[in-house]
Design a protein around this motif. Structure first.
Motif, short mmCIF file in Angstrom:
data_model
loop_
_atom_site.label_atom_id
_atom_site.label_comp_id
_atom_site.label_asym_id
_atom_site.label_seq_id
_atom_site.Cartn_x
_atom_site.Cartn_y
_atom_site.Cartn_z
N SER A 69 33.77 -6.75 -8.50
CA SER A 69 35.19 -7.46 -8.60
C SER A 69 35.86 -7.40 -7.60
CB SER A 69 35.92 -6.86 -9.69
OG SER A 69 35.23 -6.88 -11.14
N ASP A 71 38.12 -8.58 -4.31
CA ASP A 71 39.20 -9.54 -4.15
C ASP A 71 39.51 -9.75 -2.84
OD1 ASP A 71 41.43 -7.63 -3.46
OD2 ASP A 71 41.13 -6.86 -5.27
N THR A 111 37.01 -13.56 -8.35
CA THR A 111 37.90 -12.41 -8.06
C THR A 111 38.39 -12.41 -6.83
OG1 THR A 111 35.92 -11.25 -7.74
CG2 THR A 111 37.14 -10.84 -10.00
#
Length: 348
Positions: A69, A71, A111
């Motif tokens: 995930s 970012d 993400t």
């Protein structure tokens, strides 16, 4: 993201610069996890970062982004020198194919919200009729035709395409002037490490440098600080204030120069490659002929970054870390004589 901290992925972690950035970014309070990626395991410590041995030219990088995930992606694996035993071809593949693969993976990863890419002021080229100072929007008169500079032009093109396809991602491209400092391992650092500096006869180019400490600091600003709600999107020239002439750098190193006539410069390039200067390409020769100076107003006003080191202070720190420059006089004389003796043969 609620209370969850940033998950930052850094490419090029096995290089000294990448390793330093990995160690630094994990100290930021809002950063929860750092994932360090490279094709080779690093020889330096990465602190609490998770290291994943992966080739960014391969699809596996997409799985890493999705499963962790991620970012924020900080793409530092864009370099003029290959990692390990690979040659120029491998460096080009990692720079260009690796960036394409990474951007493709970022595009598919919902993400990802921020991308920072290491580039170079070499994208402006170096030519006789260049403007005195390049801004980020100056049209380039002579695009680089080879070496790392050409890779960087291609990389930036792919990054622009990605930014159009994912307008929700904040994209910052940092064009660094020549990076120097105590641990710099760039082709220009290798050139300055030579006992005698070949220069182009009749030219004394203006040069700018970025200190490796400032490089880490500005990468941190681009990766973690949202200013004025823009998330630092854009392309930014990064360099220390002021300029140095090549003749001034030689004096500060305490090293003699050997001026070479322009037609002989290709021979000098071959000589330097034999001496172990890895990417002394046509681009490097053009830089040492015509020089290059960039405007850094965007860096200060939009990015909000002020370098700690000027160009002169950066060079001083680099020179001090290399110790006394002069060879014993008899070896110096022999080296100068050997270089000078070869030059006339190449005049035609």
């Amino acid at each position: 993201m609620g209370n969850v901290g940033k998950v930052v992925l850094v490419t090029g972690a096995a290089r000294l610069l990448g390793g330093r950035f990995v160690r630094r970014v994990q100290r930021e309070p809002e950063v929860e996890r750092v994932i360090a990626v490279d094709v080779e395991p690093p020889e330096h410590d990465l602190g609490d970062a998770e290291f994943i041995r992966a080739d960014i030219r391969q699809p596996m990088i997409g799985k890493v982004l999705a499963r962790r995930s991620v970012d924020t992606v900080v793409h530092l694996d864009v370099s003029g020198t290959p990692l390990g035993a690979g040659g120029r071809g491998q460096a080009k593949e990692t720079n260009v194919i690796g960036t394409m693969q990474l951007l493709g993976a970022c595009q598919k990863a919902p993400t990802v919200r921020r991308l920072v890419v290491k580039s170079t002021t070499s994208v402006y080229g170096a030519a006789p009729r260049d403007p005195a100072v390049f801004t980020e929007t100056t049209p380039v008169k002579s695009l680089p035709t080879g070496g790392f500079a050409k890779d960087a032009v291609e990389v930036e093109g792919y990054v622009r395409g990605f930014a159009r396809r994912r307008p929700d991602v904040a994209v910052a491209v940092l064009r660094f002037a020549n990076i120097l400092g105590p641990s710099a391992d760039t082709p220009l650092a290798e050139y300055f490490g030579l006992p005698v500096l070949p220069t182009v006869f009749g030219y004394d180019p203006r040069l700018q440098f970025a200190h490796e400490d400032d490089v880490i600091d500005v990468l941190l600003v681009a990766a973690t600080e949202a200013r004025r709600g823009t998330l630092n999107s854009g392309t930014f020239n990064i360099a220390g204030d002021g300029v140095l002439l090549l003749s001034q750098t030689a004096r500060r190193l305490g090293k003699p120069t050997v001026p070479v006539l322009l037609p002989a410069v290709t021979w000098v390039g071959r000589l330097l490659r034999t001496a172990g200067v890895t990417d002394f390409s046509a681009e490097q020769i053009r830089l040492l002929t015509h020089g290059r100076v960039v405007d850094t107003r965007e860096m200060r006003e939009t990015l909000g970054f002020v370098p700690t080191y000027s160009t002169a202070e950066t060079f001083h720190a680099f020179a001090a870390s290399r110790g006394p420059g002069l060879l014993p006089p008899e070896r110096m004389a022999r080296t100068v004589d050997r270089l000078a003796a070869r030059v006339p043969a190449d005049r035609g």
